[in-house]
Design an enzyme around this catalytic site. Structure first.
Site, PDB file in Angstrom:
ATOM      1  N   SER A  90      32.470   2.636  16.669  1.00  0.00           N
ATOM      2  CA  SER A  90      33.755   3.335  16.594  1.00  0.00           C
ATOM      3  C   SER A  90      33.668   4.698  17.300  1.00  0.00           C
ATOM      4  O   SER A  90      33.425   4.727  18.506  1.00  0.00           O
ATOM      5  CB  SER A  90      34.167   3.465  15.120  1.00  0.00           C
ATOM      6  OG  SER A  90      35.515   3.839  15.005  1.00  0.00           O
ATOM      7  N   ASP A 144      39.705  -6.582  15.493  1.00  0.00           N
ATOM      8  CA  ASP A 144      39.829  -5.125  15.355  1.00  0.00           C
ATOM      9  C   ASP A 144      41.235  -4.724  15.789  1.00  0.00           C
ATOM     10  O   ASP A 144      41.655  -4.999  16.907  1.00  0.00           O
ATOM     11  CB  ASP A 144      38.777  -4.449  16.241  1.00  0.00           C
ATOM     12  CG  ASP A 144      38.622  -2.960  15.965  1.00  0.00           C
ATOM     13  OD1 ASP A 144      39.623  -2.297  15.622  1.00  0.00           O
ATOM     14  OD2 ASP A 144      37.495  -2.452  16.107  1.00  0.00           O
ATOM     15  N   HIS A 176      38.210  -3.861  12.143  1.00  0.00           N
ATOM     16  CA  HIS A 176      37.402  -2.734  12.608  1.00  0.00           C
ATOM     17  C   HIS A 176      36.143  -2.563  11.762  1.00  0.00           C
ATOM     18  O   HIS A 176      35.088  -2.197  12.270  1.00  0.00           O
ATOM     19  CB  HIS A 176      38.220  -1.452  12.596  1.00  0.00           C
ATOM     20  CG  HIS A 176      37.492  -0.303  13.219  1.00  0.00           C
ATOM     21  ND1 HIS A 176      37.222  -0.246  14.567  1.00  0.00           N
ATOM     22  CD2 HIS A 176      36.923   0.809  12.687  1.00  0.00           C
ATOM     23  CE1 HIS A 176      36.538   0.865  14.840  1.00  0.00           C
ATOM     24  NE2 HIS A 176      36.341   1.512  13.718  1.00  0.00           N
TER      25      HIS A 176
END
Lengths: 338, 338
Positions: free
Chosen positions: B131, B285, B314
């Site tokens: 991320s 995601d 995610h």
């Protein structure tokens, strides 16, 4: 009662599923075209979240799928939308934050009284609707299988999925985080809450690719920030906060499985549908993803699904993109010709 | 400086890209394993949004891909995360809402000083991250191609896409809609804003299917509402609001194309990467969708993409789902063996 813009059916002592009574409930509607002599050309087209009858008009008109020279189109306004009975227009004791929870089935029941009582229609050629309009379309097909010849839900589902409910929880939390909301007893609108609501909604309304491609330029905006303020914030800024929350409540509680007699079984509810059903999910819809309608179609006899391709996400159903509008228009024609 | 839990590198007069100066900037980090004699076994593993070095530890340990018996793993904490320099721990004039915007490149520059200055490492065997850690990984590969042998970004991208920015705008608007936030000068934390922030995040963190399947039960929750409060609200309730906003600012401004010398050209920036790059986007995601990394890989020489299948969205990269954790662990091993 009437206004230049729409008619209103007053329903005295209208008892909601919750037991609360709206006395009267006021169902606003507009019709397009003329009912034919044998009353076989009626189409019911309920509205979506935060829209009114005008929002459906892109699909209605001469040369369009819902041609008023051929069909009698009835567009009932969703309770809570500020035109039908809503927190913002209902007197005490059901005003503002005290407005009771209204279900999709409550909406359908009021619409049923309009269709049968006001117009004497026993069978609808078509029920269709987008998003919350699709929730109502599925509920019509389950509640009144004998009355619905065809059903065309688009960008919606027979029940609000758990993820969709989480999305709604985010909207609600954003709107009510503004202390000005004051439990719904605001004098001045909760501007910061409405702004947050709009900005949260912006991410969900269109697909990731829509933003990558800057497709908002097609809607006349010059920058992303311009789009967030000029489209999204402007869209909700004038809305009454309690009205928005009332519609969210309706949305969040939508589920054909909770129809009396269905014992909470969505397969049974969908299996009871006799309408010729054509569902149109949008390929990249982030909160009513195609999976919802594909799953539902498995349990509907002859249930057909046509995924609307493209990157407009949930707002594929809004009619603003000519390609999507043409796809939906063609599907409505196809279903009506069957 | 040190604590039982982590070390801190003080960087006096650290000039940010914005021109603001943190004097000193404090870069908190933790290391695992020992640097070998020729300094060839160092791995850099930056942290994600609202996490600290502990959040990476599931991938580090004997028998895991990042085995400290073989590798020297350096985990630097993201500025703004409350451990490295952040609004909540920086004295005036850069405290609280006056904390300056820190870019991903500012983070990378501080980490570069740590890697080269503190440890004398000239080449990293691997940079990896999830991320916001992936944003840093790509930036490392662009800023220091000579130093990064391998790059493994997962659940991230080389730039924050426009849609991802809209998602961030929603989070920010929800948090700051709470008047208690008071422009960042709060005494008491803005609890309603933090709650709204959490509930908005909940819809984005996992996929639609994750909620359909009630996969949150695997995380020990008994109901959806329990999950929203016990997982999501609890996750952010203890976070400082200004710290969250500082990290969002970093996230929103991430773009390798704005690296000096790249003239805003993402293809040029990605084309300059020499690291053996393996990107792992998660199939579902919602804010770093696989399309982001697939698009990026086209411009990276030998760039490879392996989509992590499944419904965890995610948070596939969070290590909580054993199947996903094993997939990522195996990919790290594969890349390190090349």
């Amino acid at each position: 009662m009437s206004s230049p813009d729409h008619e209103v059916l007053e329903l005295p002592g209208f008892v909601l599923e919750s037991g609360a009574v709206l006395d009267p409930a006021r169902l606003a509607y507009r019709t397009y075209g003329e009912l034919n002599a044998d009353r076989t050309n009626a189409v019911l087209f309920p509205t979506w979240f935060a829209g009114d009858h005008h929002a459906n008009e892109w699909l209605i008109g001469p040369g369009r799928a819902l041609d008023p020279r051929e069909y009698f189109v009835i567009v009932p306004n969703l309770f809570g939308n500020g035109v039908s009975s809503s927190p913002s227009n209902t007197p005490p004791p059901h005003d503002a934050a005290a407005f009771p929870g209204v279900t999709v089935r409550d909406n359908v029941r009021a619409q049923h009284l309009l269709v049968t009582g006001t117009f004497g229609v026993e069978r609808l050629a078509l029920v269709l609707g987008c998003s919350m309009g699709a929730l109502q379309t599925y509920q019509w097909a389950v509640s009144h299988p004998d009355m619905v010849a065809r059903a065309l839900p688009y960008c919606g589902a027979p029940a609000t999925s758990p993820h969709n409910q989480v999305f709604i929880e985010g909207l609600r939390a954003a709107l009510t985080a503004d202390a000005a909301f004051d439990g719904g007893r605001y004098g001045t609108p909760p501007a910061a809450g409405l702004r947050a609501f709009s900005r949260v909604y912006a991410g969900w309304g269109f697909s990731q690719a829509f933003y990558w491609e800057e497709t908002w330029r097609q809607l006349g905006f010059a920058s992303l920030e311009d789009f967030l303020t000029g489209f999204w914030e402007a869209n909700f800024a004038g809305y009454d906060a309690n009205d928005l929350l009332a519609m969210l409540w309706t949305w969040q509680h939508a589920d054909v499985a909770t129809t009396p007699g269905m014992d909470g079984d969505v397969k049974r509810a969908l299996g009871s549908i006799t309408a010729r059903t054509l569902a149109l999910p949008a390929e990249k819809d982030l909160y009513f993803p195609p999976e919802d309608e594909v799953r539902a179609a498995r349990y509907i006899r002859g249930g057909e699904v046509r995924v609307i391709p493209g990157i407009w996400g949930h707002l594929t159903g809004g009619g603003a993109n000519p390609v999507d509008a043409a796809f939906i228009d063609a599907a409505v024609r196809d279903l009506l010709s069957e």
